[in-house]
Design a protein around this motif. Structure first.
Motif, PDB file in Angstrom:
ATOM      1  N   ALA A 179       0.584  -4.583   8.290  1.00  0.00           N
ATOM      2  CA  ALA A 179       0.127  -5.301   9.486  1.00  0.00           C
ATOM      3  C   ALA A 179       0.138  -6.810   9.277  1.00  0.00           C
ATOM      4  O   ALA A 179       0.019  -7.564  10.244  1.00  0.00           O
ATOM      5  N   GLY A 180       0.278  -7.256   8.045  1.00  0.00           N
ATOM      6  CA  GLY A 180       0.315  -8.680   7.753  1.00  0.00           C
ATOM      7  C   GLY A 180       0.236  -8.909   6.260  1.00  0.00           C
ATOM      8  O   GLY A 180       0.058  -7.971   5.468  1.00  0.00           O
ATOM      9  N   GLN A 217      -1.267  -6.521   2.627  1.00  0.00           N
ATOM     10  CA  GLN A 217      -0.555  -6.138   1.417  1.00  0.00           C
ATOM     11  C   GLN A 217      -1.116  -6.833   0.189  1.00  0.00           C
ATOM     12  O   GLN A 217      -1.198  -6.234  -0.885  1.00  0.00           O
ATOM     13  N   VAL A 218      -1.547  -8.091   0.308  1.00  0.00           N
ATOM     14  CA  VAL A 218      -2.092  -8.814  -0.846  1.00  0.00           C
ATOM     15  C   VAL A 218      -3.417  -8.196  -1.281  1.00  0.00           C
ATOM     16  O   VAL A 218      -3.631  -7.882  -2.463  1.00  0.00           O
ATOM     17  N   ARG A 219      -4.327  -8.018  -0.336  1.00  0.00           N
ATOM     18  CA  ARG A 219      -5.625  -7.441  -0.686  1.00  0.00           C
ATOM     19  C   ARG A 219      -5.495  -5.999  -1.152  1.00  0.00           C
ATOM     20  O   ARG A 219      -6.124  -5.578  -2.128  1.00  0.00           O
ATOM     21  N   GLY A 220      -4.686  -5.218  -0.444  1.00  0.00           N
ATOM     22  CA  GLY A 220      -4.545  -3.809  -0.789  1.00  0.00           C
ATOM     23  C   GLY A 220      -3.966  -3.616  -2.178  1.00  0.00           C
ATOM     24  O   GLY A 220      -4.464  -2.791  -2.958  1.00  0.00           O
ATOM     25  N   GLN A 221      -2.927  -4.377  -2.505  1.00  0.00           N
ATOM     26  CA  GLN A 221      -2.318  -4.228  -3.827  1.00  0.00           C
ATOM     27  C   GLN A 221      -3.219  -4.778  -4.931  1.00  0.00           C
ATOM     28  O   GLN A 221      -3.292  -4.209  -6.027  1.00  0.00           O
ATOM     29  N   THR A 222      -3.902  -5.873  -4.639  1.00  0.00           N
ATOM     30  CA  THR A 222      -4.787  -6.457  -5.645  1.00  0.00           C
ATOM     31  C   THR A 222      -5.965  -5.534  -5.939  1.00  0.00           C
ATOM     32  O   THR A 222      -6.383  -5.386  -7.096  1.00  0.00           O
ATOM     33  N   LEU A 223      -6.489  -4.901  -4.903  1.00  0.00           N
ATOM     34  CA  LEU A 223      -7.577  -3.943  -5.103  1.00  0.00           C
ATOM     35  C   LEU A 223      -7.075  -2.646  -5.733  1.00  0.00           C
ATOM     36  O   LEU A 223      -7.797  -2.009  -6.509  1.00  0.00           O
ATOM     37  N   GLY A 224      -5.851  -2.257  -5.409  1.00  0.00           N
ATOM     38  CA  GLY A 224      -5.391  -0.937  -5.807  1.00  0.00           C
ATOM     39  C   GLY A 224      -4.764  -0.840  -7.172  1.00  0.00           C
ATOM     40  O   GLY A 224      -5.021   0.123  -7.900  1.00  0.00           O
ATOM     41  N   LEU A 225      -3.919  -1.815  -7.558  1.00  0.00           N
ATOM     42  CA  LEU A 225      -3.132  -1.650  -8.776  1.00  0.00           C
ATOM     43  C   LEU A 225      -3.899  -1.944 -10.066  1.00  0.00           C
ATOM     44  O   LEU A 225      -4.100  -1.027 -10.878  1.00  0.00           O
ATOM     45  N   PRO A 226      -4.367  -3.175 -10.319  1.00  0.00           N
ATOM     46  CA  PRO A 226      -4.977  -3.439 -11.634  1.00  0.00           C
ATOM     47  C   PRO A 226      -6.244  -2.618 -11.876  1.00  0.00           C
ATOM     48  O   PRO A 226      -6.461  -2.118 -12.982  1.00  0.00           O
ATOM     49  N   THR A 227      -7.077  -2.494 -10.850  1.00  0.00           N
ATOM     50  CA  THR A 227      -8.343  -1.781 -11.037  1.00  0.00           C
ATOM     51  C   THR A 227      -8.109  -0.295 -11.299  1.00  0.00           C
ATOM     52  O   THR A 227      -8.691   0.284 -12.228  1.00  0.00           O
ATOM     53  N   THR A 228      -7.236   0.322 -10.506  1.00  0.00           N
ATOM     54  CA  THR A 228      -6.994   1.751 -10.655  1.00  0.00           C
ATOM     55  C   THR A 228      -6.362   2.075 -11.996  1.00  0.00           C
ATOM     56  O   THR A 228      -6.770   3.010 -12.695  1.00  0.00           O
ATOM     57  N   MET A 229      -5.348   1.302 -12.379  1.00  0.00           N
ATOM     58  CA  MET A 229      -4.680   1.561 -13.654  1.00  0.00           C
ATOM     59  C   MET A 229      -5.622   1.346 -14.831  1.00  0.00           C
ATOM     60  O   MET A 229      -5.580   2.085 -15.820  1.00  0.00           O
ATOM     61  N   THR A 289      -5.197  -2.847   4.643  1.00  0.00           N
ATOM     62  CA  THR A 289      -5.605  -2.983   3.239  1.00  0.00           C
ATOM     63  C   THR A 289      -5.883  -1.624   2.627  1.00  0.00           C
ATOM     64  O   THR A 289      -5.475  -1.340   1.489  1.00  0.00           O
ATOM     65  N   TYR A 290      -6.574  -0.779   3.372  1.00  0.00           N
ATOM     66  CA  TYR A 290      -6.907   0.551   2.858  1.00  0.00           C
ATOM     67  C   TYR A 290      -5.660   1.359   2.551  1.00  0.00           C
ATOM     68  O   TYR A 290      -5.570   2.050   1.517  1.00  0.00           O
ATOM     69  N   ASN A 291      -4.661   1.292   3.431  1.00  0.00           N
ATOM     70  CA  ASN A 291      -3.445   2.070   3.217  1.00  0.00           C
ATOM     71  C   ASN A 291      -2.741   1.676   1.924  1.00  0.00           C
ATOM     72  O   ASN A 291      -2.257   2.542   1.185  1.00  0.00           O
ATOM     73  N   PHE A 292      -2.676   0.374   1.653  1.00  0.00           N
ATOM     74  CA  PHE A 292      -2.010  -0.076   0.431  1.00  0.00           C
ATOM     75  C   PHE A 292      -2.830   0.270  -0.809  1.00  0.00           C
ATOM     76  O   PHE A 292      -2.273   0.670  -1.843  1.00  0.00           O
ATOM     77  N   ALA A 293      -4.141   0.109  -0.725  1.00  0.00           N
ATOM     78  CA  ALA A 293      -4.992   0.479  -1.861  1.00  0.00           C
ATOM     79  C   ALA A 293      -4.880   1.978  -2.140  1.00  0.00           C
ATOM     80  O   ALA A 293      -4.763   2.405  -3.296  1.00  0.00           O
ATOM     81  N   ALA A 294      -4.898   2.792  -1.073  1.00  0.00           N
ATOM     82  CA  ALA A 294      -4.788   4.239  -1.241  1.00  0.00           C
ATOM     83  C   ALA A 294      -3.433   4.627  -1.829  1.00  0.00           C
ATOM     84  O   ALA A 294      -3.333   5.572  -2.625  1.00  0.00           O
ATOM     85  N   LEU A 295      -2.386   3.902  -1.454  1.00  0.00           N
ATOM     86  CA  LEU A 295      -1.067   4.168  -2.014  1.00  0.00           C
ATOM     87  C   LEU A 295      -1.089   4.035  -3.527  1.00  0.00           C
ATOM     88  O   LEU A 295      -0.562   4.886  -4.257  1.00  0.00           O
ATOM     89  N   TRP A 296      -1.722   2.959  -4.007  1.00  0.00           N
ATOM     90  CA  TRP A 296      -1.771   2.732  -5.450  1.00  0.00           C
ATOM     91  C   TRP A 296      -2.659   3.738  -6.162  1.00  0.00           C
ATOM     92  O   TRP A 296      -2.371   4.132  -7.295  1.00  0.00           O
ATOM     93  N   VAL A 297      -3.739   4.143  -5.506  1.00  0.00           N
ATOM     94  CA  VAL A 297      -4.576   5.179  -6.118  1.00  0.00           C
ATOM     95  C   VAL A 297      -3.754   6.450  -6.312  1.00  0.00           C
ATOM     96  O   VAL A 297      -3.787   7.092  -7.370  1.00  0.00           O
ATOM     97  N   GLY A 298      -2.968   6.799  -5.302  1.00  0.00           N
ATOM     98  CA  GLY A 298      -2.148   7.998  -5.399  1.00  0.00           C
ATOM     99  C   GLY A 298      -1.073   7.892  -6.462  1.00  0.00           C
ATOM    100  O   GLY A 298      -0.744   8.883  -7.119  1.00  0.00           O
ATOM    101  N   MET A 299      -0.494   6.693  -6.655  1.00  0.00           N
ATOM    102  CA  MET A 299       0.584   6.545  -7.624  1.00  0.00           C
ATOM    103  C   MET A 299       0.078   6.371  -9.050  1.00  0.00           C
ATOM    104  O   MET A 299       0.730   6.799  -9.997  1.00  0.00           O
TER     105      MET A 299
END
Length: 506
Positions: free
Chosen positions: A273-274, A278-290, A51-61
């Motif tokens: 990893a499952g 990806q669901v939690r990481g993207q949900t935490l990372g994309l809408p909130t960060t943008m 989850t952290y890896n996907f959230a961090a990806l979105w923060v970076g993008m």
């Protein structure tokens, strides 16, 4: 040369672990027209992103200059900060849905976007959506690089003086072209070092850019006399008849900004990893960060309106108004870090895989990345960011319509036709179930044509504001143009399901 696979899935069942699938033991895929190491499924042992890896990806993008231009551009078009943030937050909640739907195939099968597209378009036909996506990524790479070059030019010009008065070449000072080329070369040098170097760069880039944006906010708030003036700037549109004609095309433009990733997100989720990660990481990372970055952007742009009497929507131009040498140097480094960060993640990975899919025996990931850098210059990105109207309505609107059309077909095929069940070896095997007609699924092509025409056929520009006729390319479709992404996705999804209804579900 053909691929060697077990006789039938039933004779050699595909290994599955917690909903994740990999190739059957002993499978040998040797047809180099459709296979290379970058396109093969990621083995289960290497699917480790959390989850952290996907959230961090979105923060970076998300923390990049074009993201800033989205929000500040809405203020420049007449919205107040509440309207601009609402538009961006809603758009990112909407685009999250197709992002999660197409991303599902990544952790389950370990395949990148162009291989997933083979299930719906065919082994050869997948090159159609892959090249469209690659072309868009190349354009974005060029836009980001041009913005980075501009940042160097403006800020170094403030430090040393005289740069802006240099003689012009092609309508721009030659010193600007030098900055653009140098920045482009720096990016290609980093890309050439490979994905591990790129990922290490991303680890510290995002926090640095956040700090840079906060520093800009503190500076403009101080010049404006506090946060009050930033929040008090009124909307020139109101919430009535003047607002909605700007809101809907802007909403589609905001969706189009990440509709690119809604297609090729399997390029990243294939390492997941499952599904939960990806669901939690993207949900935490994309809408909130943008949304948070949009808040920073509109506050700063509103502050510029209060201080200078007009909205300065470009953060580089705004930073250049300071006379503090340290502030200029910090802004310069921030622009460099932000631009390289997003170009690495969002605009190199996808076309590298897409171009590898076009000619696997000739193009690997690194070669595809270098081709991206060259094409990104040839599309003349300086033309696409001249005005908010051209950037948001013309470029993003057109891109969103086409990519929404592809997304509709992918989602319909994977979720409605196949119910997430794919024959993994067949995705690499000519003559198999995804071969269709000589490698092309003509039903998918027909759905793409219908959805694409409906989505972008009515594209129009105000007089002197863009490349399209005022009445639209196809005048009777003009009313649909403001909703291009939604029209393309919905139309292609319905047409594809209808055309595929007679085929046996694989």
């Amino acid at each position: 040369m053909t691929a060697t696979v077990p006789p039938t899935p039933s004779d050699s069942p595909i290994p599955e672990q917690a909903g994740r699938v990999e190739l059957p033991p002993g499978t040998v895929l040797t047809d180099n027209r459709f296979v290379n190491d970058d396109l093969l499924p990621v083995p289960l042992a290497r699917r480790r992103w959390t989850t952290y890896n996907f959230a961090a990806l979105w923060v970076g993008m998300a923390h990049n200059i074009p993201s800033w231009l989205l929000a500040s551009g809405l203020v420049a078009l007449g919205m107040d900060w509440k309207q601009a943030v609402f538009t961006i937050a809603l758009a990112n909640v909407i685009v999250l849905a197709p992002m999660l739907l197409t991303g599902h195939a990544g952790p389950k099968y370990g395949i990148p976007f162009p291989v997933l597209a083979r299930a719906s378009f065919g082994l050869r036909g997948a090159n159609l959506p892959a090249l469209i996506r690659a072309g868009v990524a190349c354009a974005w790479f060029g836009i980001q690089t041009w913005i980075g070059g501009q940042g160097i030019f403006v800020l170094l010009g403030k430090l040393f003086g005289g740069w802006a008065e240099a003689s012009e070449v092609g309508g721009q000072p030659w010193t600007l072209w030098v900055c653009f080329v140098l920045f482009w070369a720096l990016e290609l040098a980093i890309i050439h070092r490979g994905m591990e170097a790129l990922r290490r760069f991303e680890n510290w880039a995002a926090p640095f850019v956040i700090v840079g944006a906060l520093v800009l906010l503190v500076w403009i708030a101080n010049k404006a006399g506090g946060l009050g003036p930033l929040l008090d700037q009124p909307s020139r549109l109101g919430w009535g008849a003047d607002f909605w004609p700007v809101f809907f095309p802007s909403l589609m433009g905001m969706i189009a900004f990440w509709s690119t990733l809604s297609l090729n997100i399997p390029d990243f989720t294939r390492f997941g990893a499952g599904q939960r990660a990806q669901v939690r990481g993207q949900t935490l990372g994309l809408p909130t960060t943008m949304t948070l970055f949009a808040l920073l952007s509109v506050f700063v742009t509103s502050g510029s309106q209060a201080v200078y009497g007009a909205a300065v929507w470009d953060p580089v131009a705004l930073a250049a108004r300071t006379d503090n040498v340290f502030g200029l140097l910090f802004a310069l480094v921030t622009v460099l870090v932000a631009t390289i960060s997003v170009n690495i993640a969002a605009n190199v990975v996808s076309p590298a895989y897409d171009l590898a899919n076009l000619a696997p025996r000739l193009i690997n990931f690194r070669t595809g990345a270098m081709v991206t850098g060259v094409v990104g210059v040839l599309i003349m990105p300086w033309k696409l960011t001249e005005t908010p109207e051209l950037y948001i309505f013309t470029w993003l609107g057109l891109v969103g319509g086409l990519l929404g059309t592809v997304a509709g077909i992918l989602i319909a095929d994977y979720w409605l036709i196949r119910r997430t069940v794919l024959d993994l070896p067949a995705l690499y095997t000519p003559g198999g179930r995804y071969w269709y007609t000589s490698g092309w699924n003509l039903r998918a092509v027909a759905a793409f044509v219908v959805g694409g025409v409906l989505a972008v056929g009515g594209s129009h520009s105000a007089p002197g504001k863009g490349p399209f006729p005022e009445d639209g390319l196809i005048p009777f479709l003009k009313p649909l143009a403001d909703y291009g992404w939604a029209v393309g996705l919905g139309a292609s999804l319905v047409v594809y399901v209808g055309l595929m209804a007679g085929r046996r579900r694989s």
